[in-house]
Design a protein around this motif. Structure first.
Motif, short mmCIF file in Angstrom:
data_model
loop_
_atom_site.label_atom_id
_atom_site.label_comp_id
_atom_site.label_asym_id
_atom_site.label_seq_id
_atom_site.Cartn_x
_atom_site.Cartn_y
_atom_site.Cartn_z
N GLN A 56 37.50 -14.47 -8.42
CA GLN A 56 38.07 -13.69 -7.14
C GLN A 56 38.17 -14.60 -5.97
OE1 GLN A 56 35.75 -10.14 -6.11
NE2 GLN A 56 37.51 -9.13 -5.19
N VAL A 57 39.39 -14.41 -5.34
CA VAL A 57 39.65 -15.20 -4.22
C VAL A 57 39.91 -14.21 -2.95
CG1 VAL A 57 40.56 -17.24 -5.56
CG2 VAL A 57 42.15 -15.59 -4.96
N ASP A 58 40.65 -14.62 -1.97
CA ASP A 58 40.92 -13.83 -1.02
C ASP A 58 42.13 -13.01 -1.05
OD1 ASP A 58 39.08 -15.23 1.08
OD2 ASP A 58 40.56 -16.55 1.68
N ASP A 59 41.88 -11.68 -0.44
CA ASP A 59 42.75 -10.87 -0.63
C ASP A 59 44.13 -11.43 -0.07
OD1 ASP A 59 41.06 -8.82 -1.47
OD2 ASP A 59 40.87 -7.90 0.32
N HIS A 60 45.37 -10.87 -0.33
CA HIS A 60 46.72 -10.91 0.14
C HIS A 60 47.24 -10.05 0.58
CE1 HIS A 60 45.82 -15.04 -1.95
NE2 HIS A 60 46.92 -15.54 -1.46
N ASP A 61 48.35 -10.18 1.63
CA ASP A 61 49.21 -8.96 1.96
C ASP A 61 50.07 -8.62 0.76
OD1 ASP A 61 48.03 -9.12 4.57
OD2 ASP A 61 49.48 -10.58 5.42
N LEU A 62 50.52 -7.47 1.00
CA LEU A 62 51.61 -6.78 -0.18
C LEU A 62 52.77 -7.56 -0.37
CD1 LEU A 62 50.78 -2.99 0.22
CD2 LEU A 62 49.94 -4.48 -1.69
N ASP A 63 53.04 -7.79 0.76
CA ASP A 63 54.50 -8.61 0.68
C ASP A 63 54.36 -10.03 -0.16
OD1 ASP A 63 53.20 -10.25 2.85
OD2 ASP A 63 54.74 -9.83 4.29
N TYR A 64 53.32 -10.42 -0.23
CA TYR A 64 53.06 -11.69 -1.37
C TYR A 64 53.49 -11.38 -2.52
CZ TYR A 64 51.38 -16.48 -1.85
OH TYR A 64 51.24 -17.77 -2.17
N ALA A 65 53.48 -10.40 -2.85
CA ALA A 65 53.80 -10.18 -4.43
C ALA A 65 55.28 -10.70 -4.61
CB ALA A 65 53.73 -8.54 -4.64
N GLU A 123 29.30 -16.79 -7.48
CA GLU A 123 29.13 -15.14 -7.39
C GLU A 123 30.54 -14.30 -7.31
OE1 GLU A 123 29.41 -14.45 -2.53
OE2 GLU A 123 27.49 -15.43 -3.35
N ASN A 124 31.70 -15.27 -7.31
CA ASN A 124 32.98 -14.67 -7.48
C ASN A 124 33.73 -14.67 -8.96
OD1 ASN A 124 32.96 -14.22 -4.77
ND2 ASN A 124 33.78 -16.12 -4.32
N ASP A 125 32.92 -15.04 -9.80
CA ASP A 125 33.38 -15.13 -11.33
C ASP A 125 33.38 -13.86 -12.10
OD1 ASP A 125 33.52 -17.81 -10.91
OD2 ASP A 125 32.01 -18.29 -12.37
N TRP A 126 34.59 -13.68 -12.69
CA TRP A 126 34.74 -12.33 -13.45
C TRP A 126 35.18 -12.81 -14.67
CZ3 TRP A 126 35.18 -7.18 -11.02
CH2 TRP A 126 34.77 -7.20 -9.85
N LEU A 127 35.18 -12.15 -15.71
CA LEU A 127 35.89 -12.04 -17.34
C LEU A 127 36.96 -11.25 -17.01
CD1 LEU A 127 33.03 -12.18 -19.79
CD2 LEU A 127 34.39 -14.10 -18.77
N PHE A 128 38.07 -11.45 -17.59
CA PHE A 128 39.36 -10.88 -17.49
C PHE A 128 39.86 -10.74 -19.09
CE2 PHE A 128 44.21 -11.15 -16.89
CZ PHE A 128 44.30 -9.65 -16.70
N PHE A 129 39.97 -9.35 -19.65
CA PHE A 129 40.42 -9.28 -21.01
C PHE A 129 41.34 -8.19 -21.50
CE2 PHE A 129 36.12 -8.00 -20.66
CZ PHE A 129 36.11 -6.75 -21.45
N LYS A 130 42.02 -8.10 -22.34
CA LYS A 130 42.52 -6.98 -23.07
C LYS A 130 41.80 -6.15 -23.60
CE LYS A 130 46.86 -5.25 -24.60
NZ LYS A 130 48.23 -5.53 -25.26
N LYS A 131 41.57 -4.74 -23.28
CA LYS A 131 40.84 -3.74 -23.87
C LYS A 131 41.42 -3.24 -25.08
CE LYS A 131 38.36 0.50 -22.64
NZ LYS A 131 38.21 1.48 -21.69
N LYS A 132 40.68 -3.02 -26.17
CA LYS A 132 40.92 -2.46 -27.35
C LYS A 132 41.52 -1.09 -27.06
CE LYS A 132 39.15 -3.22 -31.74
NZ LYS A 132 38.04 -3.19 -32.58
#
Length: 133
Positions: A56-65, A123-132
């Motif tokens: 996880q990193v800093d939030d970004h403004d919506l226009d950054y998309a 403390e900012n580590d997450w796991l990201f995966f596709k759910k069954k």
């Protein structure tokens, strides 16, 4: 409500391929009026059975998309940024340590999970995966 209205109100996601110091992918989910963001060191999981580290990193403004381009040397995140995938984001469950959601993009389709890890020193580590399904 028409499909056009639903589309306009839909939350967005974007994954940006970021050629910075190290190649990584930035997952950004529209939540609370900003893009909540995670850096993923390897290509995001498009199929079940693959788990990726997501920092996880800093939030970004919506226009950054919509940002694609080159961040100049000497600036935070210097390097080339290109959109790898984008589409709509539908949260199913958002808790402090677990987010379950659906993505509807070109490459990322279906249900996904982000789970905050309790191991390691970061403390900012997450796991990201596709759910069954």
């Amino acid at each position: 409500m028409t499909d056009k209205d639903k589309e306009k109100d839909a939350l967005i996601f974007v994954i940006q391929k970021h050629h910075a110091k190290n190649l990584h992918y930035d997952l950004r989910l529209e939540m609370d009026g900003v893009l909540k963001s995670w850096a993923i060191p390897k290509e995001p999981p498009t199929v079940e059975g693959i788990k990726r580290l997501a920092i996880q990193v800093d939030d970004h403004d919506l226009d950054y998309a919509d940002f694609e381009g080159t961040i100049p040397e000497g600036s935070y995140g210097a390097g080339k940024v290109e959109i790898w995938d984008r589409g709509t984001f539908e949260p199913e469950s958002v808790k402090e340590k677990k987010i379950v959601f659906s993505l509807s993009g070109e490459k990322m389709k279906g249900k996904f999970v982000l789970v905050k890890t309790n191991f390691g020193k970061y403390e900012n580590d997450w796991l990201f995966f596709k759910k069954k399904e």
